[in-house]
Design a protein around this motif. Structure first.
Motif, PDB file in Angstrom:
ATOM      1  N   ARG A   1       5.870 -15.626   8.476  1.00 33.49           N
ATOM      2  CA  ARG A   1       5.725 -14.634   7.413  1.00 33.49           C
ATOM      3  C   ARG A   1       6.756 -13.526   7.586  1.00 33.49           C
TER       4      ARG A   1
ATOM      5  N   ARG B   1       6.847 -10.831   4.929  1.00 35.88           N
ATOM      6  CA  ARG B   1       6.396  -9.668   4.162  1.00 35.88           C
ATOM      7  C   ARG B   1       5.084  -9.156   4.734  1.00 35.88           C
ATOM      8  N   THR B   2       4.938  -7.850   4.796  1.00 40.75           N
ATOM      9  CA  THR B   2       3.691  -7.278   5.266  1.00 40.75           C
ATOM     10  C   THR B   2       3.264  -6.156   4.332  1.00 40.75           C
ATOM     11  N   TYR B   3       2.161  -5.471   4.666  1.00 39.42           N
ATOM     12  CA  TYR B   3       1.636  -4.397   3.820  1.00 39.42           C
ATOM     13  C   TYR B   3       2.289  -3.058   4.181  1.00 39.42           C
ATOM     14  N   THR B   4       2.306  -2.157   3.214  1.00 40.34           N
ATOM     15  CA  THR B   4       2.886  -0.829   3.462  1.00 40.34           C
ATOM     16  C   THR B   4       2.118  -0.086   4.547  1.00 40.34           C
ATOM     17  N   PHE B   5       0.837  -0.378   4.690  1.00 43.27           N
ATOM     18  CA  PHE B   5       0.030   0.335   5.674  1.00 43.27           C
ATOM     19  C   PHE B   5      -0.283  -0.521   6.906  1.00 43.27           C
ATOM     20  N   ALA B   6       0.491  -1.609   7.110  1.00 40.03           N
ATOM     21  CA  ALA B   6       0.341  -2.410   8.324  1.00 40.03           C
ATOM     22  C   ALA B   6       0.811  -1.614   9.539  1.00 40.03           C
TER      23      ALA B   6
ATOM     24  N   GLY C   1      -2.781 -13.854   4.349  1.00 39.38           N
ATOM     25  CA  GLY C   1      -2.665 -13.152   3.088  1.00 39.38           C
ATOM     26  C   GLY C   1      -3.089 -14.023   1.916  1.00 39.38           C
TER      27      GLY C   1
ATOM     28  N   ASP D   1      -7.305 -14.716   7.324  1.00 42.91           N
ATOM     29  CA  ASP D   1      -7.078 -13.301   7.597  1.00 42.91           C
ATOM     30  C   ASP D   1      -5.648 -13.025   8.034  1.00 42.91           C
TER      31      ASP D   1
ATOM     32  N   PRO E   1       4.855  -9.259  10.363  1.00 44.68           N
ATOM     33  CA  PRO E   1       3.583  -9.862  10.767  1.00 44.68           C
ATOM     34  C   PRO E   1       3.591 -10.342  12.211  1.00 44.68           C
TER      35      PRO E   1
ATOM     36  N   ASP F   1       2.578  -7.622  14.503  1.00 44.54           N
ATOM     37  CA  ASP F   1       1.380  -6.876  14.133  1.00 44.54           C
ATOM     38  C   ASP F   1       0.248  -7.191  15.121  1.00 44.54           C
TER      39      ASP F   1
END
Length: 402
Positions: A263, A265-270, A353, A350, A275, A278
């Motif tokens: 992966r 792409r991740t979230y702005t609030f990761a 995504g 989980d 990933p 993370d």
């Protein structure tokens, strides 16, 4: 052909891994092409390499795998193709039973069939009002004017349509249990491919119908009535299911790791830029990996207890104490791993995504396959009996499923 005429060496090491890799590649191809094709190539390779004889003693022309080696092989096979591993379950149980003493001329005949690489499936369960785990059957094997005839319907006939021969349980005119071993394509035998389970979809677990099937006298095997003593067969087939589960979890753990690794792409609030860095996602992958490891460990630990019972049955006969310990071990595995396994198969989403729930990822197959396997012989009954044994020293139920 006799067993002495057959010499085989079941593949091991790199040779076995090459076969398993080919099976896994074909399994993935079938998934990507819609998942509607049974494991025809896998079955071809099983016969070609005589993998159905891995537990046969070397002096009988088999691979001579120990019980632990067999379960290690089974976990690896299930990781490659869980449907194929499940198809072979009854065959391996039959091969084990044929080697128990005394080895009669009738058994010798079928041992040679196993050594040649052919598959002896079986059908026993019926959709009737009779209690599961007994030896009462609606299917009848009775003598007519022109010989023995077999009539009845079996369900949950996993692997039957892919086998060369079928071991069919039935009752005779006096209500006594017995079995007949007949070619799977004999006149009057039909296979309805009507299995519609949520998982293990290509195991051929639907209906097998016997309509006035001719049976020769030398195709009949006596069934013991030692339910409650002779437990190792039941322990084998139940631990077998959880070895398949361990193989599924091994694959799921690998796919979860690959999902995070690949992966971008991740979230702005990761908590990390990628990933793969993370810590929250890494923890989930670690949990899945640990459950897969634990499942393999408990299956192989139980296999060592089962080995003692199986070895005794081949040398001196059924040992009731060893059989009971093997049965308890298999039940403990079932109760211990099912909830963690289903949680692990669900948690894979989980780390993936929203894109991981696309049908094309096939990630849902792990939960569906595990749920289907675990629905054999409900866990709640096993846990109750284990508790009764632990607290009260209770005897195990007199059942073919315990």
């Amino acid at each position: 052909m006799t067993v002495e005429d057959v010499q085989i060496a079941a593949p091991r090491g790199a040779d076995l891994q090459d076969v398993l890799d080919a099976i896994a590649t074909d399994y993935r191809r079938r998934l990507d092409e819609g998942g509607h094709e049974p494991p025809n190539l896998g079955l071809q390779l099983v016969r070609e390499h005589r993998l159905g004889a891995v537990r046969l003693a070397t002096e009988l022309g088999g691979g001579g795998y120990s019980a632990v080696e067999f379960f290690e092989f089974l976990i690896a096979l299930a990781a490659a193709d869980p449907d194929l591993a499940h198809i072979l379950r009854v065959h391996f149980a039959n091969a084990e039973e044929l080697q128990r003493v005394p080895v009669t001329p009738a058994k010798q005949r079928w041992l040679a069939v196993v050594a040649e690489g052919r598959l002896i499936g079986g059908v026993s369960s019926e959709q009737s009002t009779k209690r599961v785990g007994g030896q009462s059957y609606d299917t009848k094997l009775v003598r007519a004017a022109d010989g023995l005839r077999l009539t009845g319907r079996k369900f949950y006939s996993t692997g039957a349509q892919f086998s060369d021969y079928l071991r069919v349980t039935a009752e005779n005119e006096n209500g006594e249990p017995l079995a007949a071993v007949v070619p799977a394509d004999r006149h009057g035998v039909s296979h309805a491919d009507d299995w519609d389970g949520v998982g293990q979809r290509h195991t051929g677990s639907g209906t097998t119908i016997f309509t006035d099937v001719e049976v020769a006298d030398d195709e009949v095997l006596a069934l013991g009535t030692r339910i409650g003593v002779d437990r190792a067969r039941g322990a084998l087939v139940q631990l077998y299911l959880h070895a398949i589960a361990a193989g599924i979890l091994r694959t799921a753990a690998g796919e979860a790791a690959a999902l995070v690794r690949d992966r971008h792409r991740t979230y702005t609030f990761a908590t990390a830029e990628t990933p793969s860095g993370d810590p929250q996602l890494l923890a989930v992958v670690g949990e899945i990996d640990a459950v897969a490891y634990a499942a393999e460990a408990v299956v192989l630990r139980a296999a060592t207890e089962l080995a003692s019972a199986l070895d005794a049955a081949r040398v001196s006969g059924v040992d009731a104490g060893l059989e009971t310990r093997a049965s308890i071990a298999a039940a403990r595995v079932k109760v211990a791993i099912e909830d963690p396994a289903l949680r692990a198969a669900s948690r894979i989403f989980d780390v993936g995504g929203a894109s991981s729930v696309r049908a094309s990822t096939h990630l849902d197959r792990h939960w569906r396959n595990l749920r289907t396997l675990f629905s054999h012989n409900p866990t709640v009954y096993k846990a109750r009996v284990l508790g009764d044994v632990a607290v009260n020293g209770a005897a195990l139920p007199d059942s073919g499923f315990y």
